[in-house]
Motif scaffolding. Sequence first.
Motif, short mmCIF file in Angstrom:
data_model
loop_
_atom_site.label_atom_id
_atom_site.label_comp_id
_atom_site.label_asym_id
_atom_site.label_seq_id
_atom_site.Cartn_x
_atom_site.Cartn_y
_atom_site.Cartn_z
N GLU A 160 -52.36 33.46 26.53
CA GLU A 160 -53.79 33.27 26.34
C GLU A 160 -54.59 34.55 26.52
OE1 GLU A 160 -55.35 29.80 28.31
OE2 GLU A 160 -53.75 28.52 27.54
N GLY A 161 -54.00 35.67 26.07
CA GLY A 161 -54.70 36.96 26.12
C GLY A 161 -54.75 37.62 27.48
N CYS A 162 -53.97 37.13 28.44
CA CYS A 162 -54.00 37.68 29.80
C CYS A 162 -52.88 38.69 30.03
CB CYS A 162 -53.84 36.56 30.82
SG CYS A 162 -55.15 35.34 30.80
N TYR A 163 -53.25 39.90 30.43
CA TYR A 163 -52.28 40.93 30.76
C TYR A 163 -52.45 41.31 32.22
CZ TYR A 163 -51.35 41.45 25.78
OH TYR A 163 -50.98 41.21 24.49
N GLY A 164 -51.39 41.20 32.99
CA GLY A 164 -51.44 41.53 34.41
C GLY A 164 -51.76 40.32 35.27
N VAL A 165 -51.31 40.39 36.52
CA VAL A 165 -51.48 39.27 37.45
C VAL A 165 -52.95 38.99 37.73
CG1 VAL A 165 -50.92 38.42 39.75
CG2 VAL A 165 -49.25 39.77 38.50
N LYS A 166 -53.76 40.02 37.80
CA LYS A 166 -55.18 39.82 38.11
C LYS A 166 -55.87 38.98 37.03
CE LYS A 166 -59.49 42.36 38.96
NZ LYS A 166 -59.86 41.65 40.20
N GLU A 167 -55.68 39.36 35.77
CA GLU A 167 -56.28 38.60 34.67
C GLU A 167 -55.76 37.17 34.66
OE1 GLU A 167 -56.14 40.25 30.77
OE2 GLU A 167 -57.16 42.11 31.34
N ALA A 168 -54.45 37.01 34.89
CA ALA A 168 -53.85 35.68 34.88
C ALA A 168 -54.40 34.80 36.00
CB ALA A 168 -52.34 35.79 35.00
N ALA A 169 -54.52 35.36 37.21
CA ALA A 169 -55.05 34.60 38.34
C ALA A 169 -56.50 34.20 38.09
CB ALA A 169 -54.94 35.42 39.63
N ASN A 170 -57.29 35.13 37.55
CA ASN A 170 -58.69 34.85 37.23
C ASN A 170 -58.80 33.78 36.15
OD1 ASN A 170 -59.87 38.32 37.50
ND2 ASN A 170 -59.31 36.85 39.06
N HIS A 171 -58.01 33.92 35.09
CA HIS A 171 -58.11 33.03 33.92
C HIS A 171 -57.64 31.62 34.22
CE1 HIS A 171 -57.95 31.73 29.73
NE2 HIS A 171 -56.69 31.35 29.93
N TYR A 172 -56.48 31.50 34.82
CA TYR A 172 -55.88 30.18 35.01
C TYR A 172 -56.39 29.44 36.24
CZ TYR A 172 -52.52 31.41 31.33
OH TYR A 172 -51.95 31.76 30.12
N TYR A 173 -56.75 30.19 37.29
CA TYR A 173 -57.11 29.53 38.55
C TYR A 173 -58.49 29.91 39.09
CZ TYR A 173 -52.05 28.96 38.32
OH TYR A 173 -50.78 28.69 37.89
N GLY A 174 -59.12 30.93 38.50
CA GLY A 174 -60.44 31.35 38.99
C GLY A 174 -60.40 31.99 40.35
N VAL A 175 -59.26 32.65 40.69
CA VAL A 175 -59.13 33.31 41.99
C VAL A 175 -58.59 34.72 41.81
CG1 VAL A 175 -58.69 31.11 43.16
CG2 VAL A 175 -56.75 32.50 42.39
N GLU A 176 -58.71 35.53 42.84
CA GLU A 176 -58.10 36.86 42.86
C GLU A 176 -56.63 36.71 43.25
OE1 GLU A 176 -59.54 39.82 41.88
OE2 GLU A 176 -61.05 38.39 41.20
N PRO A 177 -55.79 37.66 42.86
CA PRO A 177 -54.35 37.53 43.13
C PRO A 177 -54.01 37.25 44.60
CG PRO A 177 -54.73 39.35 41.64
CD PRO A 177 -56.08 38.87 42.07
N GLN A 184 -49.28 28.10 42.77
CA GLN A 184 -49.78 28.96 41.69
C GLN A 184 -48.88 30.18 41.49
OE1 GLN A 184 -53.69 29.57 43.30
NE2 GLN A 184 -54.56 27.77 42.27
N ILE A 185 -48.37 30.72 42.57
CA ILE A 185 -47.44 31.85 42.49
C ILE A 185 -46.21 31.45 41.68
CG2 ILE A 185 -45.75 33.18 43.84
CD1 ILE A 185 -47.94 33.43 46.01
N GLY A 186 -45.66 30.29 42.00
CA GLY A 186 -44.48 29.80 41.28
C GLY A 186 -44.77 29.60 39.80
#
Length: 208
Positions: A160-177, A184-186
């Motif tokens: 879904e256009g997310c590169y890197g853990v930070k973008e993924a955490a923000n996009h999928y869960y609305g939180v910082e890594p 969520q980690i799993g």
Amino acid sequence: MKKKYIWIFSLIILSAFIFCFSKAIPVISSGYKMYQNAVKENSVESVVDNIKEKEGYFKLNTIPEDYIKELIQSEDKRFYYHFGMDPIATTRAMFHNVMAGSFVEGGSTISQQLAKNMYFSFEKKMERKVAEVLVAFELERNYSKDEILELYLNVIYFGEGCYGVKEAANHYYGVEPQNLSEEQIGELVFTIKSPNNYNPNVYAGEGA
């Protein structure tokens, strides 16, 4: 009679080795040229610097230790011990590919995955694998394991256009890594296997 069978078996093994080696030479040569062209156009150092200069680049110490442990366990168990390529994983992958008669397993290390994300397409071609390994060797020569892991965590694709853990955490869960839960980690570690098929939103949709 026993010696005769041993001699025949040895001859078959030697013939198979020569055949495989003859087939491998053009692939290795092509992969080496691919590597040379890639780093000639943009050196490894310049690509690394560009990654670090991108907005949102984060440091390794902002990622939960549990995430890093689970990631290494899933993607590259011997990350801190190999030299860019894991001979055990590579041999296992080659065996499975031969048995399946197709490219079903890559055996790529984290260093190789970083190299692929830095330079190459995701086409399953042996020439690309050779070039990827050569870039991985260069990364291992010039950067520490933690530096390679940090770069990897900033560029790996999560769908879904997310590169890197930070973008993924923000996009999928609305939180910082650093605020990711164990669940969520799993999910994010699992996403790496196939970002378009295994990302958290796909599974949320299936469960709806």
